[in-house]
Design an enzyme around this catalytic site. Structure first.
Site, PDB file in Angstrom:
ATOM      1  N   HIS A 147      22.675  49.455  17.021  1.00  0.00           N
ATOM      2  CA  HIS A 147      22.638  48.041  17.425  1.00  0.00           C
ATOM      3  C   HIS A 147      21.454  47.628  18.477  1.00  0.00           C
ATOM      4  CE1 HIS A 147      26.221  47.207  15.130  1.00  0.00           C
ATOM      5  NE2 HIS A 147      27.210  47.937  15.879  1.00  0.00           N
ATOM      6  N   ASP A 187      27.709  53.584   9.021  1.00  0.00           N
ATOM      7  CA  ASP A 187      28.526  52.916  10.136  1.00  0.00           C
ATOM      8  C   ASP A 187      28.977  51.683   9.564  1.00  0.00           C
ATOM      9  OD1 ASP A 187      28.681  53.017  13.413  1.00  0.00           O
ATOM     10  OD2 ASP A 187      28.909  51.270  12.492  1.00  0.00           O
ATOM     11  N   HIS A 189      29.412  49.049  10.824  1.00  0.00           N
ATOM     12  CA  HIS A 189      28.600  47.878  11.550  1.00  0.00           C
ATOM     13  C   HIS A 189      27.107  47.661  10.987  1.00  0.00           C
ATOM     14  CE1 HIS A 189      32.229  48.208  14.222  1.00  0.00           C
ATOM     15  NE2 HIS A 189      32.265  47.159  13.917  1.00  0.00           N
ATOM     16  N   ASP A 280      33.367  54.856  11.452  1.00  0.00           N
ATOM     17  CA  ASP A 280      34.408  53.643  11.771  1.00  0.00           C
ATOM     18  C   ASP A 280      34.443  53.007  10.492  1.00  0.00           C
ATOM     19  OD1 ASP A 280      31.900  52.861  11.877  1.00  0.00           O
ATOM     20  OD2 ASP A 280      31.703  51.720  13.804  1.00  0.00           O
TER      21      ASP A 280
END
Length: 656
Positions: A147, A187, A189, A280
């Site tokens: 991120h 991931d 996200h 995740d």
């Protein structure tokens, strides 16, 4: 210094590197508060690998800190100075205030060292794989990185570890022969930071599969949408597979591998693969809400081994259920070692939404990758799971009640961490469960009314009510979530203001292709824009702001509070802090009506200048969007259909 590896040599051909360093556990919340991204994550992984005898079969390497010159290839000097100095004694009094400026970040005395070790460790193993000293490697590192953007940390990430390593190999170690790198980000996200750093680079094929839900899932906005395919020489080298819902599992991910990633990877022919290995999306994860099993991860990884002569570097990103995290990493390292995949089954079918997403991605990319142009056979796409359902009886099996599942303390911590995060949902059993907490600002702001002045599609009351009640009208490609307070506007009236209506951008998630309406923040007595005014509460106005900027209404604080309301008459406009991708972040004061303030939301003055100069695209609205504006003007008895059409046409063609 390295250790281990003898058992590996006796068993087979793979020399697999591992890096873990306890010093990365020094990065934790300032007061020891519970937080999903905590030192126990990598400790649980290392303990699991050790107890399974994996560390004895691998080459265990010492962690190394990254050098600033390597970090500077993807991060600004200001960003580097921040992370380098944030743990120093002189920052003690300011550390928490600095962290609060960023999106879901904490700092402590160990943050700097951990960030440098995480970035440097991935460089270390990747370089050894590139040299042929190792066949593959797994870097058990934290804090995560995908991120982190060029100029700011965000989403638990301080430095973008994978991007730093990718740039190092491609730009500073040309003699190693790594000319093309495939980055696979699984991931849950979207890897927004990594995407932006290589968006124009054809040497990097960036692939991200993630929960997106039409821009409402963290990190929110348009960046993770499937139409974001790269720019300039990098066009076609950015692939986003954006889930419309949670609960995606092994069958969904394998369908994406077989029908998008693997065919494109064969054409791209990478020299190395780097996996942004967030876990995740794993079954039982408290933040992800998906259902990928350790077996699913092992199958996905095994399919990648056919490329780049098996030169794969895995870098830990997210993953917050300690059991599923550790088991999934173990399954992956066993694949790297050449063991047979663990026992599992792919008997289930993908969701219907998965096939829809796959088809959309293939269509978008077919210009760049002709192998994707062929339509998938109906015999394949007809195999689908029932629609996603919300059920309190749904279970993620062994990961629901194990010793390392989410504790009550962590549940509370996740609430505190996630509420400031734009849109980050907390899912355990369903794709749409969210943690909700009491938000005092709502009751306070619900007592104050404002006039929300609309100049675009919201001039149509049925369209505006989508922001209040939820839902969508004809022409919209994405439904609105609605406000927390679904009360209808108390009054509706019309006015004209001396501002210029214009149309900008060329695509939005809500309406698809075509421009959308903006109001020039500068007034001009020669201009006239029609405005439909809705009398709503300041709480509802904030919920409209959230939705207009691609954010969730599950926020711990408003974007526009009473202090801002008290000052806007003097300031005339207030620019809000929203994530990149939000366009309606400038609240504009238009006067008073019956002693109630009239407010609208539009772009900033700087953005208006960019539209004027051509740096931002101006574009006529799509037919469905324009029809909604015409409908609002006609139903509001402001103009005839012919006059309204002419008004929209002039606004979309006349230079700003």
């Amino acid at each position: 210094m390295e250790s281990g590896g003898s058992e590996c040599c006796r068993r087979g051909n793979s020399r697999v590197g591992l890096i873990y360093d306890e010093r990365m556990c020094k990065h934790f919340t300032p007061h020891g508060d519970c937080h999903p991204e905590n030192p126990d994550r990598i400790r649980a992984i290392w303990k699991r690998l050790h107890s399974a005898g994996i560390t004895q079969r691998c080459v265990v390497l010492n962690a190394k800190e990254a050098e600033d010159k390597h970090i500077a290839s993807v991060h600004t000097k200001t960003h580097i100075d921040l992370i380098k100095n944030i743990s120093s004694k002189k920052m003690d009094s300011r550390r928490n205030r600095m962290a609060a400026k960023f999106n879901s970040i904490y700092f402590n005395e160990g943050s700097s060292e951990a960030a440098y070790l995480a970035a440097g460790s991935i460089i270390e193993v990747a370089e050894r794989v590139a040299k042929g000293e190792l066949n593959s490697a797994f870097a058990v590192v934290r804090p995560p990185g995908h991120h982190a953007e060029e100029d700011q940390p965000m989403g638990f990430c301080l430095y973008n570890n994978v991007a730093i390593t990718t740039s190092y190999l491609l730009n500073e170690r040309l003699e190693l022969g790594i000319n093309k790198i495939l980055i696979v980000d699984w991931d849950v996200h979207h890897g927004n930071g990594t995407q932006k750093m290589f968006y124009k680079d054809p040497r990097v094929l960036f692939f991200s599969v993630h929960r997106y839900e039409f821009g409402t899932f963290y990190p929110a906005g348009d960046d993770g949408y499937h139409i974001m395919t790269g720019e300039g020489p990098g066009a076609g080298f950015n692939i986003n597979v954006a889930w419309e819902n949670g609960r995606c599992g092994d069958a969904d991910y394998i369908a994406v591998w077989d029908n998008i990633l693997i065919p494109v990877a064969r054409e791209f022919c990478p020299d190395m693969i780097i996996v942004s290995a967030g876990f995740d999306a794993a079954i039982g994860d408290p933040l992800g809400g998906c259902r990928v099993t350790p077996y699913g991860y092992s199958v996905m990884l095994n399919k990648l081994k056919e490329f780049a002569e098996g030169k794969i570097v895995m870098a830990l990103e997210g993953g917050y259920n300690l059991d599923s995290l550790a088991d999934s990493v173990l399954a992956c390292v066993e694949v790297l070692l050449g063991d047979k995949p663990i026992t599992g089954s792919l008997e289930g079918y993908p969701f219907e939404s998965t096939w829809r997403v796959i088809q959309a991605v293939r269509e978008e990319l077919s210009t760049y990758w002709p192998i994707l142009a062929e339509k998938l056979p109906e015999k394949l796409t007809s195999r689908k799971a029932p629609p996603v359902q919300i059920s309190s009886s749904d279970s993620d099996g062994e990961y629901d009640n194990g010793p390392n599942t989410v504790s009550e303390d962590l549940e509370v911590a996740i609430q505190g961490v996630i509420q400031p995060l734009v849109n980050l949902k907390v899912d355990e059993d369903s794709h749409d469960q969210r943690i909700t907490v009491s938000t005092p600002w709502r009751s306070e702001l619900s007592k104050t009314d404002i006039w929300y002045a609309c100049f675009g599609s919201n001039m149509s009351k049925s369209r505006f009510c989508c922001y209040i009640e939820g839902g969508q009208v004809e022409g919209m490609q994405k439904a609105c979530s609605g406000s927390r307070d679904k009360s209808s506007p108390k009054e509706v009236l019309w006015k004209t203001v001396p501002h210029r209506l214009f149309f900008g951008r060329d695509h939005t998630i809500t309406w698809g292709s075509g421009g959308v309406a903006f109001l020039n923040p500068e007034s001009n007595n020669q201009d006239k824009a029609y405005m439909c005014l809705y009398r709503i509460t300041l709480e509802q106005f904030n919920d409209v702001l959230f939705q207009e900027n691609g954010l969730s209404c599950d926020a711990s604080s408003p974007l526009f509070d009473l202090t801002a309301l008290d000052s806007i008459a003097n300031k005339k406009c207030i620019s809000l802090v929203v994530p990149k991708g939000g366009w309606y972040h400038n609240v504009l004061y238009l006067g008073k009506e019956n002693d109630i303030l009239m407010l609208t939301m539009t772009c900033s003055l700087a953005d208006a200048e960019s539209f004027k100069s051509g740096n931002f695209p101006s574009c006529a609205p799509a037919r469905e969007y324009a029809n909604t504006l015409v409908k609002g003007l006609v139903e509001g008895k402001q103009l005839s259909e012919e006059e309204a059409t002419a008004y929209i046409r002039e606004a979309s063609t006349k230079p700003l």
